[in-house]
Enzyme design. Structure first.
Site, short mmCIF file in Angstrom:
data_model
loop_
_atom_site.label_atom_id
_atom_site.label_comp_id
_atom_site.label_asym_id
_atom_site.label_seq_id
_atom_site.Cartn_x
_atom_site.Cartn_y
_atom_site.Cartn_z
N GLU A 1 38.73 13.63 43.90
CA GLU A 1 39.58 13.72 42.71
C GLU A 1 40.52 12.52 42.70
O GLU A 1 41.24 12.29 43.68
CB GLU A 1 40.37 15.04 42.78
N GLU B 60 36.54 21.23 44.91
CA GLU B 60 36.47 20.92 46.35
C GLU B 60 35.20 21.46 47.00
O GLU B 60 34.62 20.83 47.88
CB GLU B 60 37.70 21.49 47.08
N GLN C 211 41.83 16.23 48.20
CA GLN C 211 43.06 15.51 47.84
C GLN C 211 44.24 15.86 48.75
O GLN C 211 44.99 14.99 49.17
CB GLN C 211 43.40 15.80 46.39
N ASP D 114 45.89 21.27 52.03
CA ASP D 114 45.99 22.69 51.63
C ASP D 114 44.79 23.12 50.79
O ASP D 114 44.46 24.30 50.75
CB ASP D 114 47.27 22.90 50.83
N TYR D 115 44.15 22.19 50.10
CA TYR D 115 43.02 22.54 49.23
C TYR D 115 41.68 22.49 49.96
O TYR D 115 40.63 22.75 49.36
CB TYR D 115 43.02 21.66 47.98
N HIS E 196 51.67 22.01 49.59
CA HIS E 196 51.64 20.57 49.82
C HIS E 196 52.14 20.19 51.20
O HIS E 196 52.51 19.05 51.43
CB HIS E 196 52.42 19.83 48.74
#
Ligand code: TPP
Ligand code: MG
Length: 806
Positions: free
Chosen positions: A507, A538, A560, A563-564, A605
């Site tokens: 991304e 993701e 990115q 956390d994701y 984040h």
């Protein structure tokens, strides 16, 4: 008429044309049809006997492809060398018909035979019908994939086979579009390869399916989706699975129209052999040429034996449905079609059926014999050892009982043998016979470790990331100092100039060069086929990376923010981490996942769920560089090897100043080698990543108070401190604290276990070892949220002062 086009003809046409052309072509056609019928019968018989083997206790679980034979035969006709398949447990017929598995191998896997010469697909590690073709050599290097049919290793999680279809398809597009890749003739023939992806109707309910379809259509990739629609997901009918009860209807909006992206959608009937062959021939060719994907919704599929050996479908199917399934069984319909079109007669077909029965029975028996022979040989050796033991007083009958059980065991497993041997040894008196038996027992454990625990990683020095030699970074006398992200940017520039197989995507990674500018300006330089943006997806960014890596490219797939990673964790854990292991080294996906994490601020984040990561990703390497130079060294190491890894850059490190090494593209960081970044004699602090900067601040403060800390950066969590350097530090300081941003019991507990138990660190402690971790909740927002949620300088100082005072 030529054989190539016969699927386009109705039978009337065929007969007419046949009369006009040579009789040979009719005979050839007839033979092909009968050969398909033979495969259908073989496969059906394998399903029927397979189920019996489970019900009689010779195998543990079985799931079979009965009812799906005919569409798979049609599909197999158009699967060419160079093509890729990612499917699920129902596809044995397809695999038999493509020549990628034999009936004997099918049974060897059903019995969980660990000998790879019996079950080459998984060496007994996978449940039945989880096939895998050989795609890499011992070093993880891709073989000549263009001249073989490629079967991506099967997996059990429903729809788990979908995400990698994105990469398996995308590779064709990349090979077609990048001139520098044309020389890799063993990997692609001008991108003409199609990825065949199969899925059950109910599994299309998974988000994986939708995200994959969208990603494939957005990018227009040569993927052929096949949905085997038997109306059920175990017992749950379609009306609870799919809007409108039809996956092709509900996907109607994806239909390709002129000038817009999309896919072709076909509805086919599972019993209609001729109709499927006719449509598939042209449809697959169109995918091959145009890279426009297609969905084949195969309707009216039956499941004669129900879902699996775990239950019976009479519990949830109505008598009417069961009756309908009998009437519309695809084998029965194929037979009717063959006879109706005078291609054969009842006698000949019965002959084929009984020959198939006989063949499957023989192959099954051979597979069982081959599976049992080494166990029987083992038992005879083990009985010899046990008989020579002298039981301790009062335990004679226990040993006798073990002997009797082992002798009388009609379907023995290795487990039964190991138990009997160990328990007999432990009941026996110490004497030379007992010693011999103990040595033998240990040998057996070592052999079993090879059989059942090997190949998590590449084991040969070529291709293993652990064998890449360390090359120190060199600096000039006046090194250039620049922001961390600029160092990365310069590195990626060199990398893309020198290695045409590397592609990077994620991304915001393409046009703007990632959110922290590591790739800034590089898309313009190296093109949109090598450095590109993806949708926010993701899961399939990971799948895209997996498929590309399996096709011999070197993808860097970006998540990115750390956390994701959770969105993409399933394919990493279920597919990448297990791939080399579950295929016994036949396949691997040397994917590099790049992400950025640790301390920033806020619940999504700033996370560092490294406990979750190290425990779900055994099979990958997990690199946690403290700065961007270290990150570059790790990328260099990884790209010299053929193994998958996750690299977590420090989110708050991109604008910190670093010195630029002179050998930016050559220096390497050896994995599993911690670095002592501050020397001291009083206490060892073990940590990694961004928090090292907070530790450094604490260490400076403590130094003023007369306490000298030794700070160790572990650099990689998987592998962890291969040469026990932390132990050496602990021997000197006799105090140790593990500091980690993860939750209590997370990665700190992992490091604690490594040093205390595996390295034996407990022997060198003067005071109790400690951990300092983040709080059990996600970190609160803002500077204060960070301060009170994650380990802070003062907390570290306080704890170390207490430890020094003990
Ligand atoms: C993620 C996940 N959830 C649940 C299961 C258990 N499970 C195995 S097969 C299956 C049904 C699949 O149905 P469908 O996709 O229609 O395939 P079919 O077996 O009918 O061919 C389920 C729920 C699983 N393997 N993976
Ligand atoms: Mg189903």
């Amino acid at each position: 008429m030529g054989i190539k086009n016969h699927y386009f003809c109705s039978m009337d046409q065929l007969e007419q044309e046949t009369l006009q052309s040579t009789p040979l072509s009719f005979e050839h056609f007839r033979e092909e049809v009968l050969n398909d019928y033979r495969f259908a019968c073989l496969s059906r018989e394998a399903s029927l006997l397979g189920r019996k083997e489970v019900l009689t206790g010779k195998a543990k679980f079985g799931i079979f492809g009965d009812g799906k034979e005919v569409p798979q035969l049609a599909m197999a006709k158009f699967f060419r060398p160079g093509d890729h398949y990612t499917g699920y447990y129902r596809d044995q017929t397809f695999i038999f018909a493509t020549g990628e598995a034999t009936v004997r191998q099918f049974f060897a896997q059903l019995y969980a035979d660990p000998d790879p010469s019996h079950d080459p697909h998984s060496a007994g590690r996978q449940m039945n019908s989880h096939f895998a073709s050989q795609m890499v050599d011992h070093s993880g290097q891709a073989l000549d994939l263009v001249n073989r049919k490629n079967i991506a290793a099967g997996m059990a999680p429903t729809a788990g086979q979908m995400p990698r279809a994105v990469g398996l398809g995308l590779a064709s597009k990349i090979f077609r579009n990048i001139p520098e890749l044309k020389s890799f003739e063993h990997l692609s023939r001008n991108g003409d390869e199609v990825c065949f992806a199969t899925i059950g109707d109910a599994s299309t309910s998974e988000g994986h399916f939708w995200e994959t379809v969208n990603a494939v259509c957005v990018q227009q990739l040569p993927v052929a989706f096949f949905v085997w629609d038997d109306g059920y997901g175990i017992s749950v009918p379609k009306k609870y699975q799919t809007t409108k009860g039809s996956i092709s209807d509900v996907l109607g909006g994806f239909q390709k129209t002129d000038g817009r992206t999309g896919m072709d959608i076909y509805k086919l009937k599972a019993w209609d052999y001729a109709g499927m062959c006719e449509i598939l021939e042209s449809a697959i060719e169109k995918i091959r040429q145009t890279h426009i994907p297609a969905l084949f919704h195969i309707e009216e599929v039956t499941q004669p034996q129900g879902h699996s050996t775990s239950g019976s479908h009479e519990r949830y199917k109505t008598p009417e449905r069961l009756q309908w399934e009998r009437e519309w069984d695809c084998l029965r319909k194929m037979k009717e079609w063959i006879i109706g079109n005078d291609l054969s007669n009842e006698d000949e077909l019965s002959g084929i059926e009984s020959a198939a029965k006989e063949e499957v029975r023989n192959e099954k028996n051979r597979a069982w014999e081959e599976f049992q022979a080494p166990i029987r040989a083992l038992i005879s050796d083990v009985l010899g050892y046990i008989e020579r033991l002298t039981p301790m007083e009062g335990l004679e009958s226990n040993v006798q009982q073990l002997l009797q059980e082992l002798r009388g065991n009609r379907e023995p497993s290795r487990r039964d043998v190991m138990k009997a041997l160990y328990q007999s040894i432990s009941y026996s008196r110490a004497d030379p016979m007992k010693q011999d038996a103990e040595v033998f027992y240990q040998e057996l454990r070592n052999i079993s470790a090879k059989d059942f625990n090997s190949n998590l990683h590449i084991e040969s020095n070529d291709g293993s990331a652990l064998a890449v030699p360390e090359v120190q970074a060199n600096y000039s006398s006046h090194p250039q100092v620049m922001n961390g992200y600029e160092i990365l940017n310069r590195y990626f520039d060199h990398l893309f100039a020198s290695n045409p197989k590397v592609v990077a995507f994620g991304e915001d990674l393409g046009y703007i060069g990632d959110v922290n500018q590591g790739f800034a300006g590089l898309q313009a330089k190296y093109g949109v086929n090598r450095i590109f943006d993806t949708g926010i997806r993701e899961l399939t960014i990971m799948g895209q990376g997996i498929g590309l890596a399996m096709r011999g490219l070197r993808p860097i797939a970006e998540i990115q923010y750390l956390d994701y990673l959770l969105y993409g964790l399933q394919p990493l854990s279920d597919d990448v981490a297990t791939l080399h292991y579950r295929s016994m080294g036949r396949q691997s996906a040397p994917l590099i996942v790049r992400t950025r994490g640790h301390r920033l601020e806020g619940i999504w984040h700033s996370g560092s769920p490294l406990g979750m990561i190290v425990n779900s990703l055994r099979g990958l390497y997990v690199c946690v560089p403290r700065n961007m130079v270290q990150a570059v060294g790790m990328y260099n190491t990884l790209l010299q090897a053929n193994e998958p890894a996750l690299v977590i850059e420090c989110l708050n490190g991109y604008r910190l100043k670093e010195q630029l090494p002179e050998n930016l593209s050559e220096f390497t960081v050896a994995l599993g080698q911690p670095e002592i970044i501050r020397e001291g004699n009083d206490i060892t602090i073990v940590s990694y990543g961004s928090i090292l900067r907070i530790i450094e601040e604490a260490a400076q403060h403590l130094e003023r108070l007369g306490i000298c800390c030794e700070v160790v950066d572990v650099q990689t969590l998987l592998p962890f401190d291969r040469d026990h350097r932390i132990l050496e530090s602990l021997k000197k300081t006799n105090r140790i604290v593990f500091i980690d941003e993860d939750v209590p019991g997370g990665a700190a507990a992992y490091m604690f276990n490594e040093v205390m138990e595996k390295q034996g660190g407990y022997r060198y402690l003067d005071v109790a070892p400690r951990t300092v971790t983040g709080k059990a909740h996600r970190p609160a927002y803002g500077s204060d949220g960070d301060y009170f949620s994650k380990p802070n300088t003062e907390e570290i100082i306080q704890l170390i002062r207490e430890m020094m005072a003990e």
